[in-house]
Enzyme design. Structure first.
Site, mmCIF file in Angstrom:
data_model
loop_
_atom_site.group_PDB
_atom_site.id
_atom_site.type_symbol
_atom_site.label_atom_id
_atom_site.label_comp_id
_atom_site.label_asym_id
_atom_site.label_seq_id
_atom_site.Cartn_x
_atom_site.Cartn_y
_atom_site.Cartn_z
ATOM 1 C CD GLN A 141 -1.057 2.442 2.478
ATOM 2 O OE1 GLN A 141 -0.539 2.027 3.446
ATOM 3 N NE2 GLN A 141 -0.773 3.295 2.582
ATOM 4 C CB THR A 169 -3.984 4.809 1.053
ATOM 5 O OG1 THR A 169 -3.793 3.271 0.806
ATOM 6 C CG2 THR A 169 -4.876 5.162 1.509
ATOM 7 C CG HIS A 310 -8.313 5.513 5.930
ATOM 8 N ND1 HIS A 310 -7.843 5.206 4.674
ATOM 9 C CD2 HIS A 310 -8.237 4.838 6.801
ATOM 10 C CE1 HIS A 310 -6.312 5.355 5.321
ATOM 11 N NE2 HIS A 310 -6.670 4.542 6.715
HETATM 12 C C1 FNR Z 1 -5.840 1.656 9.048
HETATM 13 N N1 FNR Z 1 -5.713 1.940 7.073
HETATM 14 C C2 FNR Z 1 -5.236 2.010 6.777
HETATM 15 N N2 FNR Z 1 -4.677 2.197 5.097
HETATM 16 C C3 FNR Z 1 -3.777 2.594 4.640
HETATM 17 O O1 FNR Z 1 -4.414 2.349 3.359
HETATM 18 N N3 FNR Z 1 -3.023 2.424 5.198
HETATM 19 C C4 FNR Z 1 -2.426 2.466 6.723
HETATM 20 O O2 FNR Z 1 -1.145 2.736 7.016
HETATM 21 C C5 FNR Z 1 -3.745 2.179 7.332
HETATM 22 N N4 FNR Z 1 -3.359 2.396 8.898
HETATM 23 C C6 FNR Z 1 -4.482 2.015 9.695
HETATM 24 C C7 FNR Z 1 -4.559 1.940 10.983
HETATM 25 C C8 FNR Z 1 -5.583 1.942 12.103
HETATM 26 C C9 FNR Z 1 -5.110 1.047 13.132
HETATM 27 C C10 FNR Z 1 -6.509 1.385 11.012
HETATM 28 C C11 FNR Z 1 -7.972 0.835 12.365
HETATM 29 C C12 FNR Z 1 -7.050 1.044 10.105
HETATM 30 C C13 FNR Z 1 -7.635 1.653 6.915
HETATM 31 C C14 FNR Z 1 -7.345 0.407 6.820
HETATM 32 O O3 FNR Z 1 -6.141 -0.639 5.608
HETATM 33 C C15 FNR Z 1 -8.626 0.033 5.845
HETATM 34 O O4 FNR Z 1 -9.375 0.642 5.466
HETATM 35 C C16 FNR Z 1 -9.761 -0.492 7.624
HETATM 36 O O5 FNR Z 1 -9.367 -1.050 8.483
HETATM 37 C C17 FNR Z 1 -11.194 -1.090 7.290
HETATM 38 O O6 FNR Z 1 -11.686 -1.206 8.062
HETATM 39 P P1 FNR Z 1 -12.276 -2.404 9.439
HETATM 40 O O7 FNR Z 1 -11.461 -3.339 8.468
HETATM 41 O O8 FNR Z 1 -11.651 -1.278 10.596
HETATM 42 O O9 FNR Z 1 -13.772 -1.377 10.019
#
Ligand code: FNR
Length: 412
Positions: A141, A169, A310
């Site tokens: 990513q 992203t 996200h």
């Molecule tokens: C994320 N997400 C995320 N997305 C991304 O593209 N790069 C990242 O570094 C992060 N970091 C991140 C940290 C934390 C603590 C969370 C909870 C989320 C978003 C992640 O990829 C994803 O879109 C969501 O977590 C999906 O939702 P749920 O499954 O947590 O409800």
């Protein structure tokens, strides 16, 4: 069936199989600061609630008397067959919840044979995670940096690390307004968590050295005695990153360089064309919510989208990701691989997303909860439980494979 078998024999699972209990237990295992980061969403967290409400509003209408004795959850993504339509979403700064961090997640994903999307804000360099995964599938990513050479360097490292797709992203050109983190006065990255993907990068290190040489860290070196004492007492509670950051101006400059360059708010569709020329990997755009943007993704010649808000962490009051999926999948599903995330907590949720047209889903917080409770095994079990429930729900609703799920499976 392994999970049921253990239950029959009286053994308790390592992590709770009920996601609400999993979340409660994970919360107790985390520091307040770690929990604020993992659990928190943007603003009033209306988007997080909307994500769940969109699942709860829809119901599955089971069918009967179809032979479901042989089920196959496998799907193919970008030419690679995976055992179930589930990926480990990219999640940054997980060293906040467990010291083995991304390495534990890499092992968990590899054991299940499900793709792990390495976060650009990982705490372990992607090369180390890749080495722990054998030939299990992984993706990378990318946060599109303001520094083009850094983008190229990250892409090259991802290709060398065996990444099979790059996920760009788009919804985090700036970090969202996250009151839980803000009110603690400590965004994770400020202490250096989640920047190892950068500090292990040759181009990034060069950028930091240039900064140090320019002397922009000068004022930070004059730390008062009281400040040192306060920082040391904090570092006893949160050892590791903080101490590393104190040793020389260079690590502090690394944090600043990261904050200045990790993402580019000026990014436009025109920039995407260059990415297509810079990597042979399939390109997936993460954070697409508007149907017009999904159409533009097709026009831009990318390979897939992740319909995602996200996990409700960026825009408070945003459309629920599942409602966006219902609009977007029929429009572009024939041309693009459509992935979905934001709110998946159970096998039934996966069924709903697949029925609305997702080819596969990503899971975020649930595996982080498992990681917080029991490291690699916990992260693995949390996702294995979702897959096991998916298998049961698929069969119990009269379907033998994900491809059989269509929108008419759902009401509401
Ligand atoms: C994320 N997400 C995320 N997305 C991304 O593209 N790069 C990242 O570094 C992060 N970091 C991140 C940290 C934390 C603590 C969370 C909870 C989320 C978003 C992640 O990829 C994803 O879109 C969501 O977590 C999906 O939702 P749920 O499954 O947590 O409800």
């Amino acid at each position: 069936s392994a999970i049921y078998g253990a239950g029959v024999s009286g053994r308790r699972p390592r992590v709770p199989t009920d996601h609400r209990e999993l979340e409660r237990r994970a919360r107790r295992a985390c520091s307040p600061r770690a929990w604020a980061y993992v659990a928190g969403g943007a603003g009033t967290e209306a988007t997080m609630r909307a994500n769940r409400a969109a699942f709860d509003r829809r119901s599955i209408v089971p069918r009967t008397l179809r032979d479901v004795s042989r089920r196959d959850l496998g799907v193919e993504l970008f030419g690679r067959r995976i055992p179930a339509p589930v990926l480990f979403a990219p999640v940054g700064a997980v060293e906040l919840v467990h010291p083995e961090a991304d390495l534990a997640v890499a092992r968990a994903a590899a054991e299940l044979g499900l793709p792990y999307v390495f976060s650009n804000q990982a705490c372990v360099p992607m090369e180390d995670c890749a080495a722990a995964m054998g030939d299990a599938p992984r993706w990378f990513q990318l946060y599109w940096s303001t520094d083009e050479d850094l983008v190229d360097s990250l892409l090259a490292r991802a290709e060398r690390s065996g990444a099979e797709a790059v996920v760009v992203t788009l919804d985090t050109t700036m970090l969202g307004w996250r009151p839980r983190d803000l009110d603690l006065g400590s965004l994770p990255f400020a202490r250096g968590e989640g920047i190892a993907q950068y500090t292990s990068d040759p181009r990034f290190r060069e950028m930091v050295r240039e900064r140090v040489a320019r002397g922009s860290g000068g004022e930070d070196v004059r730390i008062t005695f009281a400040a040192v004492r306060a920082l040391l007492s904090m570092s006893r509670r949160f050892p590791g990153p903080l101490l590393r950051n104190l040793r020389s101006p260079e690590p502090r400059e690394a944090v600043r360089t990261f904050l200045d360059t990790y993402s580019r708010p000026s990014l436009t569709w025109a920039d995407l064309a260059s990415l297509r020329e810079r990597t042979k990997l399939p390109i997936v755009l993460k954070g697409v919510l508007h149907p017009d943007d999904a159409r533009r993704a097709v026009d831009a010649g990318v390979d897939g989208v992740v319909v995602s808000n996200h996990g409700g962490r960026q825009v408070d009051g945003s459309v629920a990701a599942l409602d966006a999926l219902a609009e977007i999948a029929p429009l572009v599903g024939a041309e693009l691989t459509v992935l979905f995330d934001s709110g998946i907590r159970s096998g039934g949720d996966v069924v709903k997303a697949l029925a609305l047209g997702a080819d596969a889903v990503c899971v975020g917080r649930p595996y982080v909860h498992g990681l917080a409770l029991a490291g690699a095994a916990g992260a693995r079990d949390a996702v294995a439980d979702i897959v096991a429930e998916l298998d049961l729900t698929l069969g119990l609703t009269g379907h033998a494979s994900p491809a059989e799920l269509t929108p008419d499976v759902l009401r509401g």
